[in-house]
Design a protein around this motif. Sequence first.
Motif, PDB file in Angstrom:
ATOM      1  N   GLY A  35       0.826  -1.218   0.000  1.00 34.84           N
ATOM      2  CA  GLY A  35       0.000   0.000   0.000  1.00 34.84           C
ATOM      3  C   GLY A  35       0.855   1.260   0.000  1.00 34.84           C
TER       4      GLY A  35
ATOM      5  N   CYS B 256      -5.681  -2.121  -0.596  1.00 38.93           N
ATOM      6  CA  CYS B 256      -4.627  -3.135  -0.670  1.00 38.93           C
ATOM      7  C   CYS B 256      -4.247  -3.525   0.756  1.00 38.93           C
ATOM      8  CB  CYS B 256      -3.415  -2.612  -1.445  1.00 38.93           C
ATOM      9  SG  CYS B 256      -2.183  -3.905  -1.751  1.00 38.93           S
TER      10      CYS B 256
ATOM     11  N   ASN C  97      -9.791  -2.952  -5.999  1.00 36.87           N
ATOM     12  CA  ASN C  97      -9.286  -3.822  -4.943  1.00 36.87           C
ATOM     13  C   ASN C  97      -8.058  -4.586  -5.431  1.00 36.87           C
ATOM     14  OD1 ASN C  97      -9.025  -5.313  -2.609  1.00 36.87           O
ATOM     15  ND2 ASN C  97     -10.418  -6.902  -3.339  1.00 36.87           N
ATOM     16  N   LEU C  98      -6.909  -4.245  -4.884  1.00 39.30           N
ATOM     17  CA  LEU C  98      -5.650  -4.876  -5.303  1.00 39.30           C
ATOM     18  C   LEU C  98      -5.158  -5.883  -4.261  1.00 39.30           C
ATOM     19  CD1 LEU C  98      -3.777  -1.781  -6.820  1.00 39.30           C
ATOM     20  CD2 LEU C  98      -5.250  -3.449  -7.962  1.00 39.30           C
ATOM     21  N   THR C  99      -6.064  -6.288  -3.393  1.00 38.35           N
ATOM     22  CA  THR C  99      -5.737  -7.287  -2.377  1.00 38.35           C
ATOM     23  C   THR C  99      -5.760  -8.679  -2.996  1.00 38.35           C
ATOM     24  OG1 THR C  99      -6.851  -5.883  -0.758  1.00 38.35           O
ATOM     25  CG2 THR C  99      -6.505  -8.204  -0.135  1.00 38.35           C
ATOM     26  N   ASN C 100      -4.798  -9.501  -2.651  1.00 40.04           N
ATOM     27  CA  ASN C 100      -4.776 -10.861  -3.198  1.00 40.04           C
ATOM     28  C   ASN C 100      -5.965 -11.674  -2.666  1.00 40.04           C
ATOM     29  OD1 ASN C 100      -3.736 -13.909  -2.692  1.00 40.04           O
ATOM     30  ND2 ASN C 100      -2.877 -13.045  -4.555  1.00 40.04           N
TER      31      ASN C 100
ATOM     32  N   ILE D  22      -1.497  -7.699  -8.520  1.00 37.52           N
ATOM     33  CA  ILE D  22      -0.225  -6.986  -8.695  1.00 37.52           C
ATOM     34  C   ILE D  22       0.890  -7.998  -8.927  1.00 37.52           C
ATOM     35  CG2 ILE D  22       1.421  -5.378  -7.643  1.00 37.52           C
ATOM     36  CD1 ILE D  22      -0.822  -4.417  -5.812  1.00 37.52           C
TER      37      ILE D  22
END
Length: 350
Positions: free
Chosen positions: A10, A61, A113-116, A141
């Motif tokens: 982040g 993130c 939303n770039l969270t895995n 990402i």
Amino acid sequence: MTVIGLGAMGRALAGAFLDNGHPTTVWNRTAGKGGELVERGATEAATAAEAIAASPVVVVCVLDYDAVRKVLGAPEGADAAEGSDAAEGSDTAEGSGTFGTATGLLAGRTLVNLTNGTPRQARELARWASARGADYLDGGIMAVPPMIGNPGSLVLCSGSSGAFTAYEGTLSALGAVSYLGEDAGRASLYDIALLSAMYGMFGGFFQAVAMVGSEKVPATEFTPLVVSWLDAMLTSLPEMAKAYDANDHSATASNLGMQAAGFVNLLDTGRDQAVSTELLEPMGALLHRGVAANRGGDDLSALIDLLFHTAPAKVAAPAKAADLTTTADPAKAADPARGADARSNDLGSE
Ligand code: FVH
């Protein structure tokens, strides 16, 4: 821009937005992580709700989807998808102190939303966000924090094409951005698939280092050989992909039966050298299953067929290489309708 979550990733994302001249508001559950970003011009919000209210685009993130749901006040599972939740307009599960009242603020904004997470989680969150009037983009990402904003960084995106068109330029501050279509789960699917390849490679490296380490060969001495060997083996992947797509594994210089016989030596050497074989055993079992399924004369790529629990009805046409390395045009998104004919996989002993 708003960036929620100031872990290693982040902070890198927020820094890249700032470097590209985007006014950026940041928030993190635990206070004290935004100091350096504030010095560089970011605004630190007191609550997640305040951060969401600050910008038309909200990038999240955090560690995982549990954390995403807590930050946004989204319930888990089906409730999240159906939009009949009790959290709408109310405080999150964590209370209003740190998080604020987040959910009612999403309408009219774009949530990135770039969270895995898994494709299912991405699709559920997309439906939840859409039910609250927000556009949703999910992202994978493909970079580590120091790569963000630098060559080699790639962000896979899928979800709202309108949101992607509107904010592609902004997101390109993070690196190359590739749009994979309207299905919010597609970016996550690619992300998870790429990470699967990565962990397989790391597992092989760890095994190799442990194997020579059992006779005190320094890892640093041996690693250049690993790198050049893996480089050479990487060149076989496009051919294997072609064989898999064509369902023709016949062209082989190194058949599966020969490899199954040789693989026994990897397991035996591990045992002799007192090195765990836990990373190798699954591949040994798969090779054995391939031979048992009469695929011993085929190329190693035949093993891919054995990984499906049920035969896939269609295999989507592969995206063009350029789609994954450059900022993509939505029109070029992978189209499942271009799928090949139904495969007739031999599922062996499955
Ligand atoms: N770092 C990497 O190499 C990879 C590269 C590819 C993408 N991943 C994914 O990015 C997500 C964030 O990873 P990260 O590296 O920033 O992770 P951490 O440094 O451990 O920071 C975690 C942040 O998540 C916040 N958080 C955790 N639990 C909660 C919660 N229940 N509610 C709100 N926020 C939460 C945590 O906050 P705090 O502990 O400081 O209060 C951090 O901001 C991740 O999906 C990777 O898979 C990174």
